[in-house]
Write an enzyme that holds these catalytic residues in place. Structure first.
Site, PDB file in Angstrom:
ATOM      1  CD  GLN A 110      -2.605  -1.062   2.695  1.00 37.40           C
ATOM      2  OE1 GLN A 110      -3.354  -0.136   2.970  1.00 37.40           O
ATOM      3  NE2 GLN A 110      -2.406  -2.056   3.519  1.00 37.40           N
ATOM      4  CG  ASN A 111       4.128   1.323   2.407  1.00 41.78           C
ATOM      5  OD1 ASN A 111       3.060   1.556   2.950  1.00 41.78           O
ATOM      6  ND2 ASN A 111       5.114   0.678   2.988  1.00 41.78           N
ATOM      7  CG  ASP A 113       7.785   3.936   0.987  1.00 40.23           C
ATOM      8  OD1 ASP A 113       8.021   2.945   0.277  1.00 40.23           O
ATOM      9  OD2 ASP A 113       7.458   3.845   2.193  1.00 40.23           O
ATOM     10  CG  HIS A 128      -2.714   2.826  -2.089  1.00 41.35           C
ATOM     11  ND1 HIS A 128      -2.703   2.730  -0.712  1.00 41.35           N
ATOM     12  CD2 HIS A 128      -3.859   2.211  -2.491  1.00 41.35           C
ATOM     13  CE1 HIS A 128      -3.801   2.083  -0.309  1.00 41.35           C
ATOM     14  NE2 HIS A 128      -4.502   1.765  -1.360  1.00 41.35           N
TER      15      HIS A 128
HETATM   16  P1  NAD Z   1      -1.598   2.749   8.739  1.00 40.24           P
HETATM   17  O1  NAD Z   1      -0.925   4.025   9.131  1.00 40.24           O
HETATM   18  O2  NAD Z   1      -3.060   2.690   8.749  1.00 40.24           O
HETATM   19  O3  NAD Z   1      -1.071   1.600   9.724  1.00 40.24           O
HETATM   20  C1  NAD Z   1       0.279   1.439  10.028  1.00 40.24           C
HETATM   21  C2  NAD Z   1       0.436   0.178  10.834  1.00 40.24           C
HETATM   22  O4  NAD Z   1       1.834  -0.069  10.997  1.00 40.24           O
HETATM   23  C3  NAD Z   1      -0.176   0.237  12.239  1.00 40.24           C
HETATM   24  O5  NAD Z   1      -0.973  -0.897  12.445  1.00 40.24           O
HETATM   25  C4  NAD Z   1       1.052   0.225  13.148  1.00 40.24           C
HETATM   26  O6  NAD Z   1       0.815  -0.448  14.370  1.00 40.24           O
HETATM   27  C5  NAD Z   1       2.064  -0.509  12.310  1.00 40.24           C
HETATM   28  N1  NAD Z   1       3.458  -0.194  12.615  1.00 40.24           N
HETATM   29  C6  NAD Z   1       3.987   0.942  13.132  1.00 40.24           C
HETATM   30  N2  NAD Z   1       5.319   0.856  13.240  1.00 40.24           N
HETATM   31  C7  NAD Z   1       5.651  -0.362  12.770  1.00 40.24           C
HETATM   32  C8  NAD Z   1       6.895  -1.035  12.607  1.00 40.24           C
HETATM   33  N3  NAD Z   1       8.055  -0.462  12.960  1.00 40.24           N
HETATM   34  N4  NAD Z   1       6.880  -2.292  12.085  1.00 40.24           N
HETATM   35  C9  NAD Z   1       5.711  -2.886  11.739  1.00 40.24           C
HETATM   36  N5  NAD Z   1       4.512  -2.282  11.863  1.00 40.24           N
HETATM   37  C10 NAD Z   1       4.478  -1.038  12.369  1.00 40.24           C
HETATM   38  O7  NAD Z   1      -1.022   2.362   7.335  1.00 40.24           O
HETATM   39  P2  NAD Z   1      -1.589   1.393   6.210  1.00 40.24           P
HETATM   40  O8  NAD Z   1      -2.255   0.223   6.836  1.00 40.24           O
HETATM   41  O9  NAD Z   1      -0.490   1.218   5.256  1.00 40.24           O
HETATM   42  O10 NAD Z   1      -2.754   2.191   5.488  1.00 40.24           O
HETATM   43  C11 NAD Z   1      -2.864   3.568   5.383  1.00 40.24           C
HETATM   44  C12 NAD Z   1      -2.617   4.216   4.040  1.00 40.24           C
HETATM   45  O11 NAD Z   1      -1.483   5.020   4.205  1.00 40.24           O
HETATM   46  C13 NAD Z   1      -2.304   3.391   2.874  1.00 40.24           C
HETATM   47  O12 NAD Z   1      -3.229   3.797   1.941  1.00 40.24           O
HETATM   48  C14 NAD Z   1      -0.900   3.808   2.392  1.00 40.24           C
HETATM   49  O13 NAD Z   1      -0.915   4.001   1.005  1.00 40.24           O
HETATM   50  C15 NAD Z   1      -0.690   5.096   3.029  1.00 40.24           C
HETATM   51  N6  NAD Z   1       0.640   5.484   3.502  1.00 40.24           N
HETATM   52  C16 NAD Z   1       1.796   5.150   2.861  1.00 40.24           C
HETATM   53  C17 NAD Z   1       3.032   5.540   3.393  1.00 40.24           C
HETATM   54  C18 NAD Z   1       4.301   5.151   2.693  1.00 40.24           C
HETATM   55  O14 NAD Z   1       4.332   5.022   1.485  1.00 40.24           O
HETATM   56  N7  NAD Z   1       5.381   4.945   3.462  1.00 40.24           N
HETATM   57  C19 NAD Z   1       3.086   6.257   4.564  1.00 40.24           C
HETATM   58  C20 NAD Z   1       1.890   6.598   5.187  1.00 40.24           C
HETATM   59  C21 NAD Z   1       0.683   6.188   4.658  1.00 40.24           C
END
Ligand code: NAD
Ligand code: ZN
Length: 260
Positions: A110-111, A113, A128
């Site tokens: 879903q990331n 990045d 995404h």
């Molecule tokens: P989310 O923010 O809803 O959930 C993040 C999850 O990661 C939480 O359950 C949390 O407990 C867990 N978490 C936190 N630190 C962790 C670690 N060190 N190791 C393992 N797990 C950890 O994110 P989601 O479920 O990906 O969904 C939200 C939306 O956010 C998606 O649509 C995504 O596209 C987008 N998103 C993407 C990025 C990125 O590309 N890095 C960043 C933020 C959000």
């Protein structure tokens, strides 16, 4: 961060995960923002550190927000790109590359990045989109995002039609890319072991994959410091960060025996 972040690595769970992976022939990883958290990229949903604790999604990640204030949206994505470039892939991303050297493994993320690919993962489906691509809001023109260009964080205009460029990512209220969705559905259907890593399992339709997986025949391993709606239904839970759990699983597999 969650209150479970400091949890100790459970060696029994590591051994169990390594065993399930060793028995599998077709592994799928479903990754979310949590796998990139230790690269310094805020997740979306965590109350303390999540991006949405400081910004509203409606103000930044929707077509309406972009129409209302493109400069603000553009600046926000520019800021996120600088964070991603600075952080780079972490030990969790790298461990998945190691795992793919010996196992058939496909990543559905879903990331946006691009950090799985930056680490060296070749088999990645992005649900995404990708923050490093930009597309015209009007025509088919696309280009690679550049963080160091003269415009800085100002909106860029399309070289072909002059309309505004935007990040090539899926915003709230938009459809997921059809081909990526079909690839992901097939991969999940074919998998005999699924690793659900760093996703809150709350953002649909991506979360539907996890629902399908826990209801299906594949074994499921969850890696997340916090509980999620599916935690009670998986075969193995590692309630620690991905950068701790994944290298430990790889080490247990490499040793060819349960870790001590
Ligand atoms: P989310 O923010 O809803 O959930 C993040 C999850 O990661 C939480 O359950 C949390 O407990 C867990 N978490 C936190 N630190 C962790 C670690 N060190 N190791 C393992 N797990 C950890 O994110 P989601 O479920 O990906 O969904 C939200 C939306 O956010 C998606 O649509 C995504 O596209 C987008 N998103 C993407 C990025 C990125 O590309 N890095 C960043 C933020 C959000
Ligand atoms: Zn154009």
């Amino acid at each position: 961060m969650t209150d479970a972040t400091d949890a100790v690595l459970d060696s029994v769970a590591v051994d169990r995960a390594a065993e399930l992976i060793a028995q599998a022939t077709n592994i799928v990883v479903l990754s979310g923002a949590g796998i990139s958290a230790e690269s310094g990229i805020p997740t979306f949903r965590e109350a303390q550190t999540g991006l949405w604790a400081r910004f509203s999604p409606a103000d930044l990640a929707s077509p309406e927000a972009f129409a209302r204030d493109p400069a603000r949206v553009w600046a926000w994505y520019h800021w996120r790109r600088t964070l991603i470039a600075r952080g780079g892939p972490n030990a969790g991303h790298h461990a998945l590359v190691s795992l793919a050297a010996t196992q058939h493994l496909h990543i559905i993320t879903q990331n946006v990045d691009g950090l799985h690919q930056a680490a060296g993962s070749a088999s990645v489906t992005e649900l995404h989109g990708n923050i490093w691509r930009e597309r015209c809001s009007n025509c088919a023109h696309r280009r690679t995002a550049r963080i160091a260009e003269a415009q800085g964080d100002a909106p860029v205009r399309c070289a072909d039609c002059g309309d505004l460029m935007r990040p090539d990512i899926v915003w709230f209220g938009e459809h997921l890319p059809t081909r990526a969705l079909a690839t992901a559905e097939q991969a999940v259907a074919d998998a005999d072991c699924v690793l659900v890593i760093g996703t809150s399992n709350q953002v649909y339709p991506a979360a539907a994959f996890v629902d399908t997986v826990v209801a299906g025949k594949a074994t499921v391993i969850e890696i997340n410091p916090a509980r999620t709606p599916v935690s009670g239904d998986v075969d193995c839970c590692l309630r620690v960060s991905a950068s701790l759990a994944l290298p430990a699983i790889v080490a247990a597999l490499d040793a060819g025996q349960p870790s001590r």
